[in-house]
Design a protein around this motif. Structure first.
Motif, PDB file in Angstrom:
ATOM      1  N   VAL A   1     -11.022  -3.190  41.149  1.00  0.00           N
ATOM      2  CA  VAL A   1     -12.117  -4.447  42.234  1.00  0.00           C
ATOM      3  C   VAL A   1     -11.515  -5.867  40.933  1.00  0.00           C
ATOM      4  CG1 VAL A   1     -13.202  -3.181  43.298  1.00  0.00           C
ATOM      5  CG2 VAL A   1     -14.321  -3.731  41.199  1.00  0.00           C
ATOM      6  N   PHE A   2     -11.026  -5.583  39.482  1.00  0.00           N
ATOM      7  CA  PHE A   2     -11.487  -6.779  38.938  1.00  0.00           C
ATOM      8  C   PHE A   2      -9.643  -6.834  38.159  1.00  0.00           C
ATOM      9  CE2 PHE A   2     -15.194  -4.723  38.134  1.00  0.00           C
ATOM     10  CZ  PHE A   2     -16.185  -5.503  38.651  1.00  0.00           C
TER      11      PHE A   2
ATOM     12  N   LEU B   1      -5.866 -17.171  40.827  1.00  0.00           N
ATOM     13  CA  LEU B   1      -4.770 -17.527  40.999  1.00  0.00           C
ATOM     14  C   LEU B   1      -4.250 -18.873  41.153  1.00  0.00           C
ATOM     15  CD1 LEU B   1      -2.543 -15.361  42.758  1.00  0.00           C
ATOM     16  CD2 LEU B   1      -2.418 -14.871  40.051  1.00  0.00           C
ATOM     17  N   ASP B   2      -5.271 -19.226  42.065  1.00  0.00           N
ATOM     18  CA  ASP B   2      -5.275 -20.795  42.696  1.00  0.00           C
ATOM     19  C   ASP B   2      -6.477 -21.396  41.513  1.00  0.00           C
ATOM     20  OD1 ASP B   2      -4.572 -20.087  45.558  1.00  0.00           O
ATOM     21  OD2 ASP B   2      -5.775 -20.489  46.156  1.00  0.00           O
ATOM     22  N   LEU B   3      -7.157 -20.787  40.602  1.00  0.00           N
ATOM     23  CA  LEU B   3      -7.751 -21.921  39.502  1.00  0.00           C
ATOM     24  C   LEU B   3      -6.547 -21.879  38.566  1.00  0.00           C
ATOM     25  CD1 LEU B   3     -10.938 -19.830  40.268  1.00  0.00           C
ATOM     26  CD2 LEU B   3     -10.723 -22.325  40.312  1.00  0.00           C
ATOM     27  N   GLN B   4      -6.850 -21.005  37.955  1.00  0.00           N
ATOM     28  CA  GLN B   4      -5.665 -20.705  37.400  1.00  0.00           C
ATOM     29  C   GLN B   4      -3.796 -21.693  37.526  1.00  0.00           C
ATOM     30  OE1 GLN B   4      -4.243 -17.225  35.007  1.00  0.00           O
ATOM     31  NE2 GLN B   4      -5.377 -16.378  36.682  1.00  0.00           N
ATOM     32  N   ASP B   5      -3.961 -22.296  38.421  1.00  0.00           N
ATOM     33  CA  ASP B   5      -2.799 -22.988  38.841  1.00  0.00           C
ATOM     34  C   ASP B   5      -3.538 -24.462  38.543  1.00  0.00           C
ATOM     35  OD1 ASP B   5      -0.003 -24.287  39.634  1.00  0.00           O
ATOM     36  OD2 ASP B   5      -1.332 -23.469  41.865  1.00  0.00           O
ATOM     37  N   PHE B   6      -4.648 -24.330  39.192  1.00  0.00           N
ATOM     38  CA  PHE B   6      -5.578 -25.785  38.772  1.00  0.00           C
ATOM     39  C   PHE B   6      -5.127 -26.411  37.605  1.00  0.00           C
ATOM     40  CE2 PHE B   6      -9.041 -28.197  38.909  1.00  0.00           C
ATOM     41  CZ  PHE B   6      -8.542 -29.796  39.410  1.00  0.00           C
TER      42      PHE B   6
ATOM     43  N   ASP C   1       0.572 -11.610  25.571  1.00  0.00           N
ATOM     44  CA  ASP C   1       1.251 -12.485  26.667  1.00  0.00           C
ATOM     45  C   ASP C   1       2.372 -11.836  26.982  1.00  0.00           C
ATOM     46  OD1 ASP C   1       0.075 -15.126  27.015  1.00  0.00           O
ATOM     47  OD2 ASP C   1       1.193 -15.879  24.654  1.00  0.00           O
ATOM     48  N   GLU C   2       2.164 -10.760  26.893  1.00  0.00           N
ATOM     49  CA  GLU C   2       3.405  -9.837  27.335  1.00  0.00           C
ATOM     50  C   GLU C   2       3.023  -8.353  28.915  1.00  0.00           C
ATOM     51  OE1 GLU C   2       5.231  -7.855  23.930  1.00  0.00           O
ATOM     52  OE2 GLU C   2       5.645  -9.275  23.168  1.00  0.00           O
ATOM     53  N   GLU C   3       3.504  -7.629  29.605  1.00  0.00           N
ATOM     54  CA  GLU C   3       3.157  -7.353  30.194  1.00  0.00           C
ATOM     55  C   GLU C   3       3.204  -5.409  29.615  1.00  0.00           C
ATOM     56  OE1 GLU C   3       1.698  -8.270  32.532  1.00  0.00           O
ATOM     57  OE2 GLU C   3       2.165  -9.304  33.821  1.00  0.00           O
ATOM     58  N   PRO C   4       2.582  -5.333  30.236  1.00  0.00           N
ATOM     59  CA  PRO C   4       1.230  -4.731  31.507  1.00  0.00           C
ATOM     60  C   PRO C   4       0.183  -5.917  30.816  1.00  0.00           C
ATOM     61  CG  PRO C   4       0.859  -2.980  29.941  1.00  0.00           C
ATOM     62  CD  PRO C   4       2.245  -3.343  29.345  1.00  0.00           C
ATOM     63  N   TYR C   5       0.003  -6.216  29.128  1.00  0.00           N
ATOM     64  CA  TYR C   5      -1.094  -6.872  29.246  1.00  0.00           C
ATOM     65  C   TYR C   5      -1.764  -7.920  29.202  1.00  0.00           C
ATOM     66  CZ  TYR C   5      -0.891  -3.036  25.449  1.00  0.00           C
ATOM     67  OH  TYR C   5      -0.905  -1.760  24.579  1.00  0.00           O
ATOM     68  N   LEU C   6      -0.900  -8.367  29.834  1.00  0.00           N
ATOM     69  CA  LEU C   6      -1.068 -10.273  30.484  1.00  0.00           C
ATOM     70  C   LEU C   6      -1.840 -10.016  31.913  1.00  0.00           C
ATOM     71  CD1 LEU C   6      -0.427 -13.118  30.230  1.00  0.00           C
ATOM     72  CD2 LEU C   6       1.635 -12.751  31.356  1.00  0.00           C
ATOM     73  N   THR C   7      -1.433  -9.650  32.867  1.00  0.00           N
ATOM     74  CA  THR C   7      -2.161  -8.851  34.135  1.00  0.00           C
ATOM     75  C   THR C   7      -2.744  -8.173  33.959  1.00  0.00           C
ATOM     76  OG1 THR C   7      -0.070  -8.252  35.363  1.00  0.00           O
ATOM     77  CG2 THR C   7      -0.421 -10.744  35.387  1.00  0.00           C
ATOM     78  N   GLY C   8      -2.243  -6.729  33.705  1.00  0.00           N
ATOM     79  CA  GLY C   8      -3.709  -5.507  33.437  1.00  0.00           C
ATOM     80  C   GLY C   8      -4.351  -5.467  32.522  1.00  0.00           C
TER      81      GLY C   8
END
Length: 291
Positions: A75-76, A36-41, A95-102
């Motif tokens: 774990v991923f 999350l930090d790297l994506q934000d940066f 860019d839609e859930e659950p695909y975006l984060t899952g």
């Protein structure tokens, strides 16, 4: 001032940003917070005009020891309940859930953000860089290594596949034959082996690595047009894309392998310090590109 839980950031008067992966007690292992930090940066602070170039290194004796496999569940960070995991479904619902984060590979999302940046990016690999620790450097323009660096595309040992769009970038950096040998063998490379394979530009003594990377970055941007530099980066890289196609394929393959018996046992075997019992067959390989 932007702060991160797992990263440290310094920007000097010439606009050279030094981004440090900052989990030294865990050898800078890549966890969900770091993702999350790297994506934000890369999608945020790195795009600010006061930053002209970015050098990435690790705190302590490692660059990044790979994925933190201590997380419960997948774990991923992928959603094993998603039913329609096909190339066509992912393209349609990217860019839609659950695909975006899952389903989408988080390393690939970071690589795409690095790839989009119109600024030089240099990796200063100061120690072990394994798994995502190795693949996250591939969309960066240049890699410098310390004599103590050890680099490994070790996915085969875990029953999973290279991710972070590395299927696009690695062959373009070192050639398809070398890329396949390193992925097939899953060996740990010394800095000299990485240099011989053209993965890294140069090898430095540990205390000279980051200064050399910062000076190289400074030489790229001082007295240079930011627009011309950014366009040059995009033109040279994008003549050989598409990394998005690689991201789609990587994401499908990473999801499929991480939920498979081989992937499950590979992770368990790593944690239990035993040999993995891989049972899949070549005929089990799933489609990862749209028909």
């Amino acid at each position: 001032m932007t702060t991160y839980e797992t990263l440290a950031l310094e920007v000097d008067e010439d606009g050279i940003a030094l981004l440090t992966l900052d989990r030294p007690d865990s050898l800078n292992a890549f966890n969900i917070q770091m993702s999350l930090d790297l994506q934000d940066f890369w999608s945020g602070r790195a795009t600010d005009d006061d930053i002209r170039a970015v050098v990435v290194t690790g705190a302590g004796r490692a660059f990044c020891a790979g994925m933190d496999l201590s997380r419960e569940g997948n774990v991923f960070g992928l959603d094993e309940s998603v039913e329609d995991v096909t190339p066509e479904a992912l393209v349609e619902h990217l860019d839609e859930e659950p695909y975006l984060t899952g389903v989408r590979d988080v390393g690939g999302k970071i690589s795409l953000a690095v790839h989009r940046l119109p600024k030089p990016v240099i990796a200063a690999i100061n120690g072990p860089a394994v798994g995502i620790g190795a693949t996250m450097t591939l969309p960066m323009d240049i890699r410098l290594a310390s004599t103590s660096a050890r680099i490994g595309f070790v996915f085969g040992r875990l029953g999973i596949v290279p991710e972070a769009t590395s299927s696009h970038f690695l062959p373009r950096i070192v050639g398809i034959q070398q890329a396949l040998e390193w992925v097939y063998s899953a060996d740990i490379l010394t800095a000299e082996q990485a240099l011989a394979g053209r993965l890294v530009r140069s090898v430095h003594e540990p205390d000279e690595l980051v200064p050399a990377a910062l000076e190289l970055a400074r030489s790229f941007v001082k007295g240079r047009s930011a627009v011309a530099l950014g366009l040059a980066r995009h033109l040279l890289w994008r003549a050989t894309e598409s990394p998005m196609q690689a991201h789609i394929a990587d994401s499908i393959a990473m999801w499929k392998t991480s939920v498979s018996p081989d992937g499950k046992d590979g992770v368990a075997a790593f944690l239990e310090k035993r040999a993995a019992d891989f049972t899949s067959k070549p005929s089990d390989v799933p489609p990862v590109f749209p028909a």
